[in-house]
Scaffold this motif. Structure first.
Motif, PDB file in Angstrom:
ATOM      1  N   GLU A 144       0.794  -1.238   0.000  1.00 12.90           N
ATOM      2  CA  GLU A 144       0.000   0.000   0.000  1.00 12.90           C
ATOM      3  C   GLU A 144       0.822   1.283   0.000  1.00 12.90           C
ATOM      4  OE1 GLU A 144      -3.198   0.032   2.715  1.00 12.90           O
ATOM      5  OE2 GLU A 144      -3.540  -2.120   2.578  1.00 12.90           O
ATOM      6  N   LYS A 145       2.139   1.186   0.061  1.00 12.71           N
ATOM      7  CA  LYS A 145       2.986   2.383   0.171  1.00 12.71           C
ATOM      8  C   LYS A 145       2.496   3.267   1.308  1.00 12.71           C
ATOM      9  CE  LYS A 145       6.287   2.237  -2.794  1.00 12.71           C
ATOM     10  NZ  LYS A 145       7.494   1.805  -2.171  1.00 12.71           N
ATOM     11  N   ALA A 146       2.198   2.645   2.437  1.00  9.29           N
ATOM     12  CA  ALA A 146       1.731   3.386   3.603  1.00  9.29           C
ATOM     13  C   ALA A 146       2.162   2.614   4.832  1.00  9.29           C
ATOM     14  CB  ALA A 146       0.214   3.512   3.581  1.00  9.29           C
ATOM     15  N   LEU A 147       2.183   3.303   5.954  1.00  7.83           N
ATOM     16  CA  LEU A 147       2.467   2.635   7.217  1.00  7.83           C
ATOM     17  C   LEU A 147       1.607   3.303   8.276  1.00  7.83           C
ATOM     18  CD1 LEU A 147       4.239   0.394   8.344  1.00  7.83           C
ATOM     19  CD2 LEU A 147       5.903   2.113   8.994  1.00  7.83           C
ATOM     20  N   PHE A 148       1.014   2.502   9.163  1.00  5.51           N
ATOM     21  CA  PHE A 148       0.086   3.049  10.135  1.00  5.51           C
ATOM     22  C   PHE A 148       0.827   3.575  11.347  1.00  5.51           C
ATOM     23  CE2 PHE A 148      -1.702  -0.654   7.993  1.00  5.51           C
ATOM     24  CZ  PHE A 148      -2.463   0.066   7.095  1.00  5.51           C
ATOM     25  N   GLY A 149       0.239   4.596  11.975  1.00 11.18           N
ATOM     26  CA  GLY A 149       0.769   5.118  13.215  1.00 11.18           C
ATOM     27  C   GLY A 149       1.302   6.526  13.071  1.00 11.18           C
ATOM     28  N   GLN A 150       1.204   7.282  14.176  1.00 13.21           N
ATOM     29  CA  GLN A 150       1.766   8.631  14.234  1.00 13.21           C
ATOM     30  C   GLN A 150       3.113   8.574  14.943  1.00 13.21           C
ATOM     31  OE1 GLN A 150       0.216  11.242  12.800  1.00 13.21           O
ATOM     32  NE2 GLN A 150      -1.285   9.741  12.108  1.00 13.21           N
ATOM     33  N   ASP A 151       3.086   8.015  16.146  1.00  7.87           N
ATOM     34  CA  ASP A 151       4.306   7.908  16.951  1.00  7.87           C
ATOM     35  C   ASP A 151       4.777   6.463  16.871  1.00  7.87           C
ATOM     36  OD1 ASP A 151       4.298  10.585  17.782  1.00  7.87           O
ATOM     37  OD2 ASP A 151       2.718  10.114  19.222  1.00  7.87           O
ATOM     38  N   ILE A 152       5.718   6.241  15.952  1.00  7.83           N
ATOM     39  CA  ILE A 152       6.111   4.874  15.620  1.00  7.83           C
ATOM     40  C   ILE A 152       7.463   4.536  16.240  1.00  7.83           C
ATOM     41  CG2 ILE A 152       6.767   3.360  13.702  1.00  7.83           C
ATOM     42  CD1 ILE A 152       4.898   4.991  11.931  1.00  7.83           C
ATOM     43  N   VAL A 153       7.560   3.349  16.835  1.00 10.53           N
ATOM     44  CA  VAL A 153       8.856   2.832  17.282  1.00 10.53           C
ATOM     45  C   VAL A 153       9.119   1.538  16.521  1.00 10.53           C
ATOM     46  CG1 VAL A 153      10.159   1.862  19.220  1.00 10.53           C
ATOM     47  CG2 VAL A 153       8.755   3.906  19.559  1.00 10.53           C
ATOM     48  N   ILE A 154      10.355   1.363  16.053  1.00 10.18           N
ATOM     49  CA  ILE A 154      10.720   0.174  15.286  1.00 10.18           C
ATOM     50  C   ILE A 154      11.799  -0.556  16.069  1.00 10.18           C
ATOM     51  CG2 ILE A 154      11.649  -0.628  13.078  1.00 10.18           C
ATOM     52  CD1 ILE A 154      10.434   1.895  11.832  1.00 10.18           C
ATOM     53  N   ALA A 155      11.587  -1.842  16.350  1.00 15.44           N
ATOM     54  CA  ALA A 155      12.482  -2.544  17.271  1.00 15.44           C
ATOM     55  C   ALA A 155      12.690  -3.986  16.851  1.00 15.44           C
ATOM     56  CB  ALA A 155      11.893  -2.495  18.684  1.00 15.44           C
ATOM     57  N   GLY A 156      13.732  -4.598  17.405  1.00 15.63           N
ATOM     58  CA  GLY A 156      13.993  -6.008  17.150  1.00 15.63           C
ATOM     59  C   GLY A 156      15.435  -6.226  16.751  1.00 15.63           C
ATOM     60  N   GLN A 157      15.628  -7.073  15.724  1.00 14.47           N
ATOM     61  CA  GLN A 157      16.992  -7.380  15.316  1.00 14.47           C
ATOM     62  C   GLN A 157      16.990  -7.902  13.895  1.00 14.47           C
ATOM     63  OE1 GLN A 157      16.480 -10.660  18.306  1.00 14.47           O
ATOM     64  NE2 GLN A 157      18.343 -11.365  17.315  1.00 14.47           N
TER      65      GLN A 157
ATOM     66  N   ALA B  30      -5.940   2.272   8.956  1.00 11.57           N
ATOM     67  CA  ALA B  30      -5.792   3.600   8.376  1.00 11.57           C
ATOM     68  C   ALA B  30      -6.763   4.569   9.042  1.00 11.57           C
ATOM     69  CB  ALA B  30      -6.034   3.541   6.870  1.00 11.57           C
ATOM     70  N   ASN B  31      -7.809   4.004   9.639  1.00 11.76           N
ATOM     71  CA  ASN B  31      -8.816   4.803  10.317  1.00 11.76           C
ATOM     72  C   ASN B  31      -8.582   4.807  11.837  1.00 11.76           C
ATOM     73  OD1 ASN B  31     -11.116   6.284   9.489  1.00 11.76           O
ATOM     74  ND2 ASN B  31     -12.374   4.844  10.669  1.00 11.76           N
ATOM     75  N   SER B  32      -7.370   4.418  12.241  1.00 13.04           N
ATOM     76  CA  SER B  32      -6.978   4.346  13.657  1.00 13.04           C
ATOM     77  C   SER B  32      -7.852   3.407  14.478  1.00 13.04           C
ATOM     78  CB  SER B  32      -6.977   5.731  14.314  1.00 13.04           C
ATOM     79  OG  SER B  32      -6.029   6.529  13.683  1.00 13.04           O
ATOM     80  N   SER B  33      -8.465   2.437  13.832  1.00 12.94           N
ATOM     81  CA  SER B  33      -9.271   1.468  14.552  1.00 12.94           C
ATOM     82  C   SER B  33      -8.394   0.236  14.791  1.00 12.94           C
ATOM     83  CB  SER B  33     -10.484   1.146  13.672  1.00 12.94           C
ATOM     84  OG  SER B  33     -11.394   0.354  14.331  1.00 12.94           O
ATOM     85  N   TYR B  34      -7.697   0.209  15.933  1.00  8.10           N
ATOM     86  CA  TYR B  34      -6.707  -0.838  16.199  1.00  8.10           C
ATOM     87  C   TYR B  34      -7.318  -2.043  16.923  1.00  8.10           C
ATOM     88  CZ  TYR B  34      -2.536   1.887  14.853  1.00  8.10           C
ATOM     89  OH  TYR B  34      -1.569   2.575  14.156  1.00  8.10           O
ATOM     90  N   LEU B  35      -8.302  -1.766  17.791  1.00  6.25           N
ATOM     91  CA  LEU B  35      -8.891  -2.859  18.580  1.00  6.25           C
ATOM     92  C   LEU B  35      -9.859  -3.660  17.705  1.00  6.25           C
ATOM     93  CD1 LEU B  35      -9.561  -4.260  21.326  1.00  6.25           C
ATOM     94  CD2 LEU B  35     -11.318  -2.522  21.622  1.00  6.25           C
ATOM     95  N   LEU B  36      -9.612  -4.970  17.563  1.00  6.81           N
ATOM     96  CA  LEU B  36     -10.474  -5.777  16.697  1.00  6.81           C
ATOM     97  C   LEU B  36     -11.410  -6.685  17.483  1.00  6.81           C
ATOM     98  CD1 LEU B  36      -8.094  -6.890  13.791  1.00  6.81           C
ATOM     99  CD2 LEU B  36      -9.633  -4.929  13.890  1.00  6.81           C
ATOM    100  N   ARG B  37     -10.941  -7.196  18.626  1.00 11.74           N
ATOM    101  CA  ARG B  37     -11.744  -8.189  19.362  1.00 11.74           C
ATOM    102  C   ARG B  37     -11.107  -8.415  20.720  1.00 11.74           C
ATOM    103  NH1 ARG B  37      -9.347 -13.299  19.382  1.00 11.74           N
ATOM    104  NH2 ARG B  37      -7.327 -13.207  18.375  1.00 11.74           N
ATOM    105  N   LEU B  38     -11.746  -9.259  21.546  1.00 12.00           N
ATOM    106  CA  LEU B  38     -11.141  -9.666  22.811  1.00 12.00           C
ATOM    107  C   LEU B  38     -10.697 -11.119  22.684  1.00 12.00           C
ATOM    108  CD1 LEU B  38     -13.673  -8.152  25.394  1.00 12.00           C
ATOM    109  CD2 LEU B  38     -11.583  -7.136  24.474  1.00 12.00           C
ATOM    110  N   SER B  39      -9.628 -11.473  23.392  1.00 13.93           N
ATOM    111  CA  SER B  39      -9.187 -12.868  23.330  1.00 13.93           C
ATOM    112  C   SER B  39     -10.218 -13.734  24.045  1.00 13.93           C
ATOM    113  CB  SER B  39      -7.810 -13.015  23.977  1.00 13.93           C
ATOM    114  OG  SER B  39      -7.902 -12.787  25.365  1.00 13.93           O
ATOM    115  N   PRO B  40     -10.439 -14.961  23.559  1.00 14.56           N
ATOM    116  CA  PRO B  40     -11.527 -15.774  24.110  1.00 14.56           C
ATOM    117  C   PRO B  40     -11.329 -16.173  25.574  1.00 14.56           C
ATOM    118  CG  PRO B  40     -10.345 -16.962  22.357  1.00 14.56           C
ATOM    119  CD  PRO B  40      -9.801 -15.573  22.392  1.00 14.56           C
ATOM    120  N   ASN B  41     -10.105 -16.451  26.008  1.00 12.13           N
ATOM    121  CA  ASN B  41      -9.924 -16.900  27.390  1.00 12.13           C
ATOM    122  C   ASN B  41      -9.744 -15.743  28.362  1.00 12.13           C
ATOM    123  OD1 ASN B  41     -10.184 -19.499  26.570  1.00 12.13           O
ATOM    124  ND2 ASN B  41      -7.989 -19.919  26.497  1.00 12.13           N
ATOM    125  N   GLY B  42      -8.736 -14.915  28.123  1.00 12.58           N
ATOM    126  CA  GLY B  42      -8.414 -13.849  29.066  1.00 12.58           C
ATOM    127  C   GLY B  42      -9.233 -12.594  28.844  1.00 12.58           C
TER     128      GLY B  42
END
Ligand SMILES: Cc1cc2nc3c(=O)[nH]c(=O)nc-3n(C[C@H](O)[C@H](O)[C@H](O)COP(=O)(O)OP(=O)(O)OC[C@H]3O[C@@H](n4cnc5c(N)ncnc54)[C@H](O)[C@@H]3O)c2cc1C
Ligand code: FES
Lengths: 470, 90
Positions: A144-157, B30-42
């Protein structure tokens, strides 16, 4: 519905795409199956939105992918996109499901080219919405040539960390921080291996300097130890691996990943022999120099058999396709030898690079010693670190026992996300000879619903046997 | 971000405009809707995680069946419900 071919290829990434093409060019009747909407796999993923298709940014992965897709479209290969393989049985019979319903594909030869999945070391709060894998970032940026988030942190290795950070900057984003588990000397050691492939070294160096120029804070020898937030990520806590000093950074989006591991459920389901991969962690599938596995007429290529990266995967694919054509009788031994000579030469040079990258993504064996007791290890079933230790105290000695004690690995991801971590905990608790730390694979390898298998039907479609004459 | 938003779907009944070729997960993100569901157990909040079809964290109700939002392309008139397989809240 059942269809028969000379060869089935599962996965249309660099490995599977090239395998299908080389086998078809030798005259085999080939079917290629991928759950994605187009060929290219992870690294040569096709653009999906108009914005990504329009993008003129110079991108060798896009060019290689476009080339592969064009060659496949012009070939005689029967391609099944948006089709998931959920079972494979000897012979070979492959069961698939798509929106159109269920399908069975048969062939005497099978190439597995299923690619890799990402490993993410668990930390407190890693299930918070807003925490993603690094691979997620590459997938979305390619499509999509896009990435979500305003305040982004990139981590790992590993190499993906730098690639994601550099690509995010190219999109005009300014990550708040890059947090790398590797130290400067880890990178220098790896660079020795990259030196065999100068183009890779140059790309890596260019990315590093882009990040330095952009002035993005780069924390080496550090890792994320906590994600804070309830329904959405609010901040992360970073810790220095040496000093233990911590720092909190506000973030709504975290991309974090610790390297790749083969997606090898089908390999194991079909009984292909594997060996522990000391360098990469986990297991890889044993193959000979013709990409043949221990199972007759089962060929393995690409990251699904052992992670080496995109270009070696493509070449292994070529070899696997030719090898299948040879065993099927479409090529003589002399024709086969002539055609594999060049690919084999290239492969020897490239595999060194794969080893160097893997050194950067080495999976530490004591990864979870500092992870808190409440941290979720198995995301699907909410099995915590404490639950796992309790099960080991109660006598669980391998992953299958751990599964029965705790339900770890029993959820819809089937242990893809937690298997390696749970294995590391087991090995850490039980020093001495390592037990086999793999889950026994079971079909379906992808969760499927009954109505997907059956499809739409009317009562009239149900065959009613003629009543027996009285 | 001059993407033309030509596709309309509904999320829990509310309209959401998105671009051709997006996945359900990316349209929501893209619409800042990050929460999709709750986990079934916890019953802990979950959103998309791997975006490559492996983790199943994004498996929610799409047009009446459980589908991986990160692997499902948006279609006009699609009905998306932010709840998972074992999640029976309204
Ligand atoms: C997200 C991600 C990003 C990466 N980026 C880079 C990069 O920038 N550069 C680099 O050198 N390497 C990169 N890598 C490593 C990369 O995976 C390999 O180098 C290369 O893509 C391997 O090719 P492959 O053909 O073996 O597998 P893949 O490219 O992963 O292709 C495997 C294909 O198999 C399909 N598949 C798997 N299982 C099934 C099933 N059950 N049913 C149907 N289809 C199935 C998948 O949909 C996929 O298309 C990346 C890896 C990942 C996971
Ligand atoms: S986010 Fe992992 S399967 Fe969709």
């Amino acid at each position: 519905m059942t269809e028969s071919f000379d060869l089935l290829v599962i996965g249309a990434g660099p490995a599977g795409g090239e395998a299908a093409l080389s086998a078809a060019s030798a005259g085999l009747n080939v079917a290629l199956i991928d759950e994605g909407p187009a060929a290219g796999g992870q690294v040569w993923r096709a653009p999906r939105t108009a914005k990504a298709k329009r993008s003129r940014a110079q991108d060798p992965d896009r060019e290689r992918g476009d080339d592969l897709r064009a060659r496949l479209a012009a070939s005689s290969i029967k391609i099944f996109y948006a089709t998931q393989v959920w079972d494979a049985r000897p012979g070979f019979r492959v069961s698939c499901v798509s929106d159109a319903g269920a399908k069975e594909l048969n062939a005497p030869c099978l190439v597995l080219a299923t690619g890799a999945i990402e490993r993410v070391l668990p930390f407190e709060g890693w299930t918070t919405p807003g925490v993603f894998g690094l691979a997620a970032a590459t997938a979305v940026m390619k499509a999509e040539k896009a990435l979500f988030g305003q305040d982004i942190v990139i981590a790992g290795q590993g190499p993906l960390l730098i690639a994601v950070a550099a690509k995010a900057c190219e999109l005009g984003l300014r990550p708040r921080a890059i947090i790398d588990r590797a130290s400067r000397s880890d990178w220098l050691r790896a660079a020795v291996g990259f030196a065999g492939v100068p183009s890779m070294l140059i790309t890596g160096a260019r990315w590093m300097s882009q990040l330095a120029l952009a002035g993005i804070p780069y924390h080496r020898g550090s890792e994320v130890i906590r994600a804070n937030g309830d329904n959405a990520l609010q901040s992360i806590v970073m810790s220095n691996l040496d000093s233990g000093a911590t720092e909190e950074i506000e973030a709504d989006t975290l991309y974090v990943g610790n390297g790749l591991t083969p997606a090898d459920e089908l390999h194991r389901l079909l009984g292909a022999a594997q060996t522990a991969d000391g360098l990469r962690g986990g297991y890889r599938t044993i193959r000979d120099d013709r990409c043949r596995s221990s199972v007759p007429n089962l060929y393995v290529a690409g990251d699904g058999a052992g992670v080496y990266g995109a270009l070696p995967s493509a070449i292994q694919g070529q070899i696997a396709g030719l090898s299948a054509a040879r065993d099927h009788g479409a090529l003589t031994e002399a024709q086969f030898s002539a055609r594999v000579k060049e690919p084999r030469r290239k492969l020897r040079r490239l595999e060194k690079f794969g080893d160097a990258s893997c050194r950067l993504m080495q999976f530490p064996q004591d990864v979870t010693t500092h992870v808190s007791a409440e941290t979720i290890i198995c995301r699907c079933e909410d099995v915590t670190h404490a639950d796992i230790h309790a099960a080991i105290d109660d006598g669980a000695q391998d992953l299958n026992q751990l599964k029965h004690f705790t339900r770890l690995g029993m959820g819809p991801c089937q242990g893809r996300m937690c298997g390696l971590t749970a294995a590391a905990i087991l090995n850490h608790r039980n020093p001495g000879p390592k037990t086999d730390t793999r889950l026994t694979p079971r079909a379906p390898v992808r969760p499927i619903e009954m109505n997907q298998l059956i499809g739409d039907f009317d009562y009239d479609d149900i065959p009613v046997p003629k009543p027996a004459p009285l | 971000m001059s993407e033309r938003l030509e596709i309309r779907l509904t999320v829990n009944g509310a309209p959401l405009a998105c671009a051709v070729g997006q996945t359900v997960a990316s349209a929501l993100l893209a619409n800042s809707s990050y929460l999709l569901r709750l986990s079934p157990n916890g019953q802990t909040p979950r959103g998309a995680f791997c975006m490559m079809g492996a983790c199943q964290e994004c498996a929610i109700q799409i047009d009446g069946g459980i589908r991986r939002a990160c692997q499902t392309e948006v279609r006009d008139g699609m009905r998306v419900e932010l709840r998972g397989a074992a999640d029976d809240r309204g």
